[in-house]
Design a protein around this motif. Sequence first.
Motif, PDB file in Angstrom:
ATOM      1  N   SER A 128       1.030  -1.553  -0.051  1.00 43.29           N
ATOM      2  CA  SER A 128      -0.170  -0.119  -0.112  1.00 43.29           C
ATOM      3  C   SER A 128       0.617   1.268   0.011  1.00 43.29           C
ATOM      4  O   SER A 128       0.653   2.168  -0.610  1.00 43.29           O
ATOM      5  CB  SER A 128      -0.874  -0.005   1.290  1.00 43.29           C
ATOM      6  N   ARG A 129       2.051   1.358   0.649  1.00 43.15           N
ATOM      7  CA  ARG A 129       2.846   2.352   0.722  1.00 43.15           C
ATOM      8  C   ARG A 129       3.474   2.648  -0.726  1.00 43.15           C
ATOM      9  O   ARG A 129       3.536   3.760  -1.175  1.00 43.15           O
ATOM     10  CB  ARG A 129       3.997   2.049   1.924  1.00 43.15           C
ATOM     11  N   GLU A 130       4.108   1.392  -1.334  1.00 43.26           N
ATOM     12  CA  GLU A 130       4.591   1.541  -2.500  1.00 43.26           C
ATOM     13  C   GLU A 130       3.643   1.975  -3.516  1.00 43.26           C
ATOM     14  O   GLU A 130       3.865   2.718  -4.350  1.00 43.26           O
ATOM     15  CB  GLU A 130       5.084   0.144  -3.071  1.00 43.26           C
ATOM     16  N   THR A 131       2.303   1.720  -3.597  1.00 39.66           N
ATOM     17  CA  THR A 131       1.417   1.848  -4.511  1.00 39.66           C
ATOM     18  C   THR A 131       1.165   3.630  -4.200  1.00 39.66           C
ATOM     19  O   THR A 131       1.090   4.305  -5.019  1.00 39.66           O
ATOM     20  CB  THR A 131      -0.102   1.255  -4.012  1.00 39.66           C
ATOM     21  N   ALA A 132       1.059   4.054  -3.080  1.00 35.19           N
ATOM     22  CA  ALA A 132       0.823   5.594  -2.580  1.00 35.19           C
ATOM     23  C   ALA A 132       1.832   6.336  -3.334  1.00 35.19           C
ATOM     24  O   ALA A 132       1.599   7.390  -4.038  1.00 35.19           O
ATOM     25  CB  ALA A 132       0.659   5.748  -1.335  1.00 35.19           C
ATOM     26  N   ILE A 133       3.217   5.938  -3.220  1.00 34.19           N
ATOM     27  CA  ILE A 133       4.303   6.530  -3.801  1.00 34.19           C
ATOM     28  C   ILE A 133       4.233   6.640  -5.384  1.00 34.19           C
ATOM     29  O   ILE A 133       4.461   7.710  -5.825  1.00 34.19           O
ATOM     30  CB  ILE A 133       5.611   5.940  -3.089  1.00 34.19           C
ATOM     31  N   VAL A 134       4.090   5.483  -5.731  1.00 43.68           N
ATOM     32  CA  VAL A 134       4.015   5.353  -6.995  1.00 43.68           C
ATOM     33  C   VAL A 134       2.807   6.238  -7.907  1.00 43.68           C
ATOM     34  O   VAL A 134       3.285   6.927  -8.841  1.00 43.68           O
ATOM     35  CB  VAL A 134       3.529   4.072  -7.843  1.00 43.68           C
ATOM     36  N   ASP A 135       1.731   6.421  -7.324  1.00 45.91           N
ATOM     37  CA  ASP A 135       0.606   7.107  -7.767  1.00 45.91           C
ATOM     38  C   ASP A 135       1.224   8.498  -7.624  1.00 45.91           C
ATOM     39  O   ASP A 135       0.792   9.392  -8.782  1.00 45.91           O
ATOM     40  CB  ASP A 135      -0.557   7.012  -6.811  1.00 45.91           C
ATOM     41  N   LEU A 136       1.806   8.779  -6.738  1.00 46.35           N
ATOM     42  CA  LEU A 136       2.213  10.423  -6.303  1.00 46.35           C
ATOM     43  C   LEU A 136       3.342  10.820  -7.498  1.00 46.35           C
ATOM     44  O   LEU A 136       3.315  11.813  -8.073  1.00 46.35           O
ATOM     45  CB  LEU A 136       2.447  10.604  -4.978  1.00 46.35           C
ATOM     46  N   VAL A 137       4.284   9.826  -7.889  1.00 46.35           N
ATOM     47  CA  VAL A 137       5.374  10.106  -8.790  1.00 46.35           C
ATOM     48  C   VAL A 137       4.556  10.210 -10.162  1.00 46.35           C
ATOM     49  O   VAL A 137       4.985  11.254 -10.597  1.00 46.35           O
ATOM     50  CB  VAL A 137       6.124   8.853  -8.712  1.00 46.35           C
ATOM     51  N   LEU A 138       3.833   9.487 -10.383  1.00 47.85           N
ATOM     52  CA  LEU A 138       3.268   9.677 -11.739  1.00 47.85           C
ATOM     53  C   LEU A 138       2.286  10.851 -11.813  1.00 47.85           C
ATOM     54  O   LEU A 138       2.369  11.306 -13.018  1.00 47.85           O
ATOM     55  CB  LEU A 138       2.257   8.168 -12.118  1.00 47.85           C
ATOM     56  N   GLN A 139       1.741  11.426 -11.067  1.00 46.94           N
ATOM     57  CA  GLN A 139       1.087  12.531 -10.738  1.00 46.94           C
ATOM     58  C   GLN A 139       1.963  13.998 -10.884  1.00 46.94           C
ATOM     59  O   GLN A 139       1.380  14.988 -11.362  1.00 46.94           O
ATOM     60  CB  GLN A 139       0.024  12.868  -9.413  1.00 46.94           C
TER      61      GLN A 139
ATOM     62  N   HIS B 102       4.726  14.638  -8.533  1.00 48.95           N
ATOM     63  CA  HIS B 102       5.175  15.052  -7.509  1.00 48.95           C
ATOM     64  C   HIS B 102       6.690  14.745  -7.369  1.00 48.95           C
ATOM     65  O   HIS B 102       7.055  13.560  -7.615  1.00 48.95           O
ATOM     66  CB  HIS B 102       4.461  14.236  -6.030  1.00 48.95           C
ATOM     67  N   SER B 103       7.591  15.524  -6.635  1.00 46.47           N
ATOM     68  CA  SER B 103       8.997  15.218  -6.401  1.00 46.47           C
ATOM     69  C   SER B 103       9.164  14.475  -5.163  1.00 46.47           C
ATOM     70  O   SER B 103       7.937  14.041  -4.354  1.00 46.47           O
ATOM     71  CB  SER B 103      10.002  16.451  -6.315  1.00 46.47           C
ATOM     72  N   SER B 104      10.265  13.865  -4.692  1.00 49.30           N
ATOM     73  CA  SER B 104      10.345  12.984  -3.581  1.00 49.30           C
ATOM     74  C   SER B 104      10.160  13.788  -2.359  1.00 49.30           C
ATOM     75  O   SER B 104       9.591  13.200  -1.318  1.00 49.30           O
ATOM     76  CB  SER B 104      11.957  12.472  -3.821  1.00 49.30           C
TER      77      SER B 104
ATOM     78  N   GLY C 242       7.434  12.924   0.422  1.00 48.88           N
ATOM     79  CA  GLY C 242       7.939  12.906   1.880  1.00 48.88           C
ATOM     80  C   GLY C 242       6.773  13.768   2.720  1.00 48.88           C
ATOM     81  O   GLY C 242       6.480  13.327   3.650  1.00 48.88           O
ATOM     82  N   LEU C 243       6.465  14.890   2.275  1.00 45.73           N
ATOM     83  CA  LEU C 243       5.916  15.961   3.063  1.00 45.73           C
ATOM     84  C   LEU C 243       4.135  15.505   3.149  1.00 45.73           C
ATOM     85  O   LEU C 243       3.588  15.410   4.081  1.00 45.73           O
ATOM     86  CB  LEU C 243       5.819  17.400   2.369  1.00 45.73           C
TER      87      LEU C 243
ATOM     88  N   SER D  23      10.449  10.443   5.520  1.00 40.31           N
ATOM     89  CA  SER D  23      11.634  11.220   4.847  1.00 40.31           C
ATOM     90  C   SER D  23      11.763  11.098   3.294  1.00 40.31           C
ATOM     91  O   SER D  23      11.471  10.321   2.554  1.00 40.31           O
ATOM     92  CB  SER D  23      12.924  10.806   5.393  1.00 40.31           C
ATOM     93  N   THR D  24      12.544  12.086   2.765  1.00 35.77           N
ATOM     94  CA  THR D  24      12.741  12.003   1.209  1.00 35.77           C
ATOM     95  C   THR D  24      13.574  10.693   0.967  1.00 35.77           C
ATOM     96  O   THR D  24      13.350  10.079  -0.011  1.00 35.77           O
ATOM     97  CB  THR D  24      13.637  13.189   0.841  1.00 35.77           C
ATOM     98  N   GLY D  25      14.597  10.265   1.902  1.00 32.52           N
ATOM     99  CA  GLY D  25      15.363   9.278   1.585  1.00 32.52           C
ATOM    100  C   GLY D  25      14.396   7.791   1.740  1.00 32.52           C
ATOM    101  O   GLY D  25      14.632   6.897   0.943  1.00 32.52           O
ATOM    102  N   THR D  26      13.336   7.720   2.541  1.00 37.98           N
ATOM    103  CA  THR D  26      12.600   6.750   2.538  1.00 37.98           C
ATOM    104  C   THR D  26      11.666   6.635   1.421  1.00 37.98           C
ATOM    105  O   THR D  26      11.495   5.531   0.676  1.00 37.98           O
ATOM    106  CB  THR D  26      11.634   6.747   3.892  1.00 37.98           C
ATOM    107  N   VAL D  27      11.350   7.854   0.579  1.00 37.15           N
ATOM    108  CA  VAL D  27      10.792   7.705  -0.503  1.00 37.15           C
ATOM    109  C   VAL D  27      11.401   7.119  -1.524  1.00 37.15           C
ATOM    110  O   VAL D  27      10.960   6.427  -2.522  1.00 37.15           O
ATOM    111  CB  VAL D  27      10.077   9.173  -0.980  1.00 37.15           C
TER     112      VAL D  27
END
Length: 286
Positions: free
Chosen positions: A214-225, A227-229, A233-234, A239-243
């Motif tokens: 679920s975390r990876e899905t959320a991040i991938v969706d935001l990347v494609l929209q 959003h920067s790392s 993160g915000l 953290s940006t590193g975790t992203v």
Amino acid sequence: MSIDLEALFQAFDATVGKPAMADAEFGETFRRMMVALVRFDYVVVFAYRGKERPIDLYSTFDPQENVVFVTLYQVGPYLLDPFYHTARARRPGVFRMRELAPDRFFSSEYYRSYYVQTGLAEEIGFFVTLDDDITVVLSLMRREKTGPFPPAEFALLKKAEPLVTSLVRHFWPGLGARFDAQRDAGMRTGRKRGAAAQALQPADTVWHDLKLTSRETAIVDLVLQGHSSESIGLRLNISTGTVKVHRRNVYRKLGISSQTQLLSIYLKTFGSAGDRPAPQSAGRSS
């Protein structure tokens, strides 16, 4: 441009005393009102409800343009559109696309691969919230050769918002029934073709078969929209590193090395539902 009061009053007169209007009739009335106020090249009106496929209520595109602006958009790219996310957030008002776009939107693969196809210089939307979690977005678009909307015209559109909102709520009630019918049709198609109706199923299913968390899905969706790392993160309070670690894990799981490949997988997931067309590698605009 100067306001054409006669044309404005004639368009408004078409609504007086009418309890209802067909989509095309009200859409054309809206177009005539806007023509009296500002200069633009296209109008398109979508209704949004949650993550469901948007309903095209009105547009002024020719058949070829309709493929890019409507058909391709409804396949799945709408899920990456800043207008869609603003509609889901139930945020009423009049907004320029660039006000709503994430920090890396205009350098994102979605922008380069889908949005650029539209050839737009700018898009402004009236966002009208209705009952049943529905938002209607009435977009005015200007092509590159026309250029962006001047500040004075944008200010005029903001002044027109209360009237547009009242008219939309009067002439487009009951859209929930249309979404219900679309959902039911998708379920019937799904029973006939199994997973082939995926494009009409909730967007949450896009990454389901690819075994992303679920975390990876959320991040991938935001990347494609777009959003920067840092922005991701915000939004997710990490953290940006975790992203970046999650992004590397996603790329490893999917066997890819670029956002281009990530977007291709995303769109193919939708395109597999009934042989729908996929965007060219070339995008809707700022």
